[in-house]
Write an enzyme that holds these catalytic residues in place. Structure first.
Site, PDB file in Angstrom:
ATOM      1  N   TYR A 274      26.252  15.783  17.291  1.00 46.15           N
ATOM      2  CA  TYR A 274      26.836  14.589  17.907  1.00 46.15           C
ATOM      3  C   TYR A 274      26.701  13.435  16.929  1.00 46.15           C
ATOM      4  O   TYR A 274      25.632  13.236  16.345  1.00 46.15           O
ATOM      5  CB  TYR A 274      26.096  14.271  19.217  1.00 46.15           C
ATOM      6  CG  TYR A 274      26.534  13.002  19.910  1.00 46.15           C
ATOM      7  CD1 TYR A 274      25.704  11.877  19.935  1.00 46.15           C
ATOM      8  CD2 TYR A 274      27.760  12.914  20.551  1.00 46.15           C
ATOM      9  CE1 TYR A 274      26.086  10.714  20.581  1.00 46.15           C
ATOM     10  CE2 TYR A 274      28.154  11.743  21.212  1.00 46.15           C
ATOM     11  CZ  TYR A 274      27.317  10.651  21.222  1.00 46.15           C
ATOM     12  OH  TYR A 274      27.698   9.493  21.855  1.00 46.15           O
TER      13      TYR A 274
ATOM     14  N   ASP B  14      24.050  12.328   8.653  1.00 50.12           N
ATOM     15  CA  ASP B  14      23.936  11.445   9.810  1.00 50.12           C
ATOM     16  C   ASP B  14      22.458  11.403  10.219  1.00 50.12           C
ATOM     17  O   ASP B  14      21.975  12.285  10.919  1.00 50.12           O
ATOM     18  CB  ASP B  14      24.803  11.954  10.961  1.00 50.12           C
ATOM     19  CG  ASP B  14      24.619  11.091  12.204  1.00 50.12           C
ATOM     20  OD1 ASP B  14      25.342  11.326  13.202  1.00 50.12           O
ATOM     21  OD2 ASP B  14      23.745  10.204  12.204  1.00 50.12           O
TER      22      ASP B  14
ATOM     23  N   LYS C 133      18.858   3.519  15.628  1.00 50.50           N
ATOM     24  CA  LYS C 133      17.614   3.776  16.359  1.00 50.50           C
ATOM     25  C   LYS C 133      16.389   3.095  15.738  1.00 50.50           C
ATOM     26  O   LYS C 133      16.189   1.900  15.896  1.00 50.50           O
ATOM     27  CB  LYS C 133      17.418   5.298  16.517  1.00 50.50           C
ATOM     28  CG  LYS C 133      18.546   5.953  17.359  1.00 50.50           C
ATOM     29  CD  LYS C 133      18.351   7.425  17.519  1.00 50.50           C
ATOM     30  CE  LYS C 133      19.565   8.098  18.106  1.00 50.50           C
ATOM     31  NZ  LYS C 133      19.674   7.994  19.566  1.00 50.50           N
TER      32      LYS C 133
HETATM   33  P1  KE4 Z   1      24.687   5.282  19.138  1.00 51.03           P
HETATM   34  O1  KE4 Z   1      26.151   4.868  19.022  1.00 51.03           O
HETATM   35  O2  KE4 Z   1      24.362   5.879  20.496  1.00 51.03           O
HETATM   36  O3  KE4 Z   1      23.719   4.189  18.692  1.00 51.03           O
HETATM   37  O4  KE4 Z   1      24.437   6.453  18.046  1.00 51.03           O
HETATM   38  C1  KE4 Z   1      25.262   7.601  18.098  1.00 51.03           C
HETATM   39  C2  KE4 Z   1      24.551   8.748  17.401  1.00 51.03           C
HETATM   40  C3  KE4 Z   1      24.975   9.107  16.125  1.00 51.03           C
HETATM   41  N1  KE4 Z   1      24.373  10.121  15.456  1.00 51.03           N
HETATM   42  C4  KE4 Z   1      23.337  10.796  16.010  1.00 51.03           C
HETATM   43  C5  KE4 Z   1      22.692  11.910  15.227  1.00 51.03           C
HETATM   44  C6  KE4 Z   1      22.863  10.460  17.303  1.00 51.03           C
HETATM   45  O5  KE4 Z   1      21.819  11.159  17.835  1.00 51.03           O
HETATM   46  C7  KE4 Z   1      23.478   9.420  18.014  1.00 51.03           C
HETATM   47  C8  KE4 Z   1      23.041   9.030  19.413  1.00 51.03           C
HETATM   48  N2  KE4 Z   1      22.053   9.861  20.011  1.00 51.03           N
HETATM   49  C9  KE4 Z   1      22.062   9.955  21.450  1.00 51.03           C
HETATM   50  C10 KE4 Z   1      20.906  10.866  21.857  1.00 51.03           C
HETATM   51  N3  KE4 Z   1      21.247  12.227  21.734  1.00 51.03           N
HETATM   52  C11 KE4 Z   1      21.992   8.624  22.103  1.00 51.03           C
HETATM   53  C12 KE4 Z   1      21.669   8.665  23.585  1.00 51.03           C
HETATM   54  C13 KE4 Z   1      22.850   8.260  24.415  1.00 51.03           C
HETATM   55  O6  KE4 Z   1      23.980   8.715  24.101  1.00 51.03           O
HETATM   56  O7  KE4 Z   1      22.619   7.519  25.389  1.00 51.03           O
END
Ligand code: KE4
Length: 429
Positions: free
Chosen positions: A144, A239, A267
């Protein structure tokens, strides 16, 4: 006065917010039940509106590596916020955070700060496309990279296929440029390059997959991706939104000693405030506006308040703290393994640094296809039994858990005792 109650709050929230939440995973759809609405958090614990206390293994999905409301971060925020919250103009603080990232991450010469991981990954792929003049890119089934259109693509009928959109609103035209391979399966990647030898701008990969549960790269997978990118003139994007400054001080880029062309962060570098960043080799990053033609912008990018939280968080993440986190992770892994072995449970666990996962299958886990063999019903029952015992795990088998520096071996041993009780119930039938 009516007592606060998560069920009532969820009903009220759902009137004005889709599903009552501002990010789907929070709604507990996959584990069912009502998510506790959180009132506050401190150290290793979060407290819901009804006063229940939980030891937290979600830690806001990674940012709270120092635990909640860490002293140095809060006091720095109190100071900086009194000077104003946003100027839409450059500040020295942004240079400080960028320098800290560049100093820590071997492949990063430059970075651009943005407001989320999604912005970071969208922008990194745009840079790769702009720099190579190519349209297609490779991602991995089960990985993701945020909710950008081109990433919301599920595998089609096979491992090597043109993606099909897995969300309405993502156009087939957009999906057609997203190629899908299987994590830890280098053949599935080389086949795509053979099929599209001059059309692939980049590979984007979670160097340690965290969005199918924690799945580490095996058999020099990342090194082999590097070789394929060099062979076909594509860029390698790591990523590290989740792994960055989590699995090591220099992220997976340092841990696995793999050279990246571009990297994405989020994060931890915001200490719980909205932030993202992308960066990498100077020859690519200098092509980003205004120094180059590849456009990307953001009203609140580099916001002094979010940047301050990031600076203070990275300051506290010293080599000694990473060593402490590794020791804590080892303790967790050893104690969990004892329970699995003693009871011969059909469970598989993975750990990379302070990222952990317990899979409800006895099958070896190398890719998303393996994760899909997990017994979701057993996972869900386990999740709720642990929640009832005051342990807040990630509400999905397809998520990783995160340890924090404020958790002690004693705390983890208590949690593992509760885990043993819960697993006994789950496997008793
Ligand atoms: P954000 O747009 O949510 O800040 O980041 C996206 C993203 C990009 N790349 C990786 C490897 C990520 O894990 C994420 C976001 N992670 C999720 C948890 N699996 C965020 C939690 C959520 O979607 O509420």
């Amino acid at each position: 006065m009516e007592l606060p109650n998560s069920t009532k709050l969820l009903e009220r929230a759902a009137q004005v917010i889709p599903g009552g939440v501002n990010s789907p995973v929070r709604a507990f759809k996959s584990v069912e039940g009502t998510p506790p609405f959180i009132d506050r958090a401190e150290g290793a614990y979060i407290y819901d509106v009804e006063g229940n206390r939980y030891i937290d293994f979600v830690n806001s999905w990674g940012p709270m590596i120092l635990g909640h409301a860490p002293e140095g971060v809060i006091s720095a925020l109190q100071k900086v916020i009194s000077k104003g919250t946003s100027f839409g103009a450059p500040t020295e603080l942004e240079i400080v955070l960028a320098e800290m990232i560049v100093e820590r991450v071997p492949s990063a010469d430059m970075v651009r700060l943005v407001n989320s991981g999604t912005e970071a990954t969208m922008s990194a792929v745009r840079v790769a496309r702009g720099a190579t003049g190519r349209n297609k890119f490779i991602k991995f089934d089960g990985c993701y990279h945020g909710h950008g259109d081109s990433f919301l693509i599920a595998a089609g009928s096979g491992a090597m296929t043109l993606g099909i959109p897995n969300s309405p609103g993502v156009t087939p035209a957009n999906a057609a440029d997203t190629l899908l391979a299987q994590f830890n399966d280098i053949e599935s990647v080389s086949s795509l390059f053979k099929e599209h030898p001059e059309d692939i701008a980049c590979i984007i990969v979670e160097p340690v997959a965290g969005n199918m549960g924690c799945v580490p790269p095996l058999d020099n997978f990342l090194g082999k991706l590097r070789e394929l990118c060099d062979q076909y003139g594509a860029l390698l994007i790591l990523d590290e939104v989740m792994t960055g400054f989590r699995v090591a001080r220099g992220g997976a880029n340092e841990l696995y000693q793999v050279e990246a062309d571009l990297l994405c962060f989020g994060k931890v570098i915001g200490g719980g405030l909205p932030i993202g960043a992308y960066g990498g080799k100077r020859k690519y990053m200098e092509q980003v506006a205004p120094s180059g033609p590849i456009y990307q912008a953001g009203t609140l990018s580099g916001n002094p308040v979010a940047v301050t939280a990031g600076i203070e968080t990275l300051k506290q993440l010293t080599p000694e703290v990473y060593a402490q986190l590794e020791e804590l992770g080892q303790h967790w892994q050893e104690e969990v393994q004892k329970i699995i072995d003693k009871n011969n449970y059909p469970l598989t666990q993975h750990r990379v640094g302070s990222m952990v996962s317990l899979f409800f299958t006895s099958q070896a886990i190398r890719s998303f296809a393996d994760v899909k063999t997990c017994d979701i019903n057993k996972f869900n029952r386990f999740f709720h039994l642990m929640l009832e015992k005051g342990v807040y795990l990630a509400p999905s088998q397809y998520e990783a858990g995160f340890l924090s520096t404020v958790q002690s071996k004693e705390m983890l041993s208590e949690v593992i005792a509760k885990m043993e009780e819960s697993l006994a119930e789950v496997f008793a039938g």
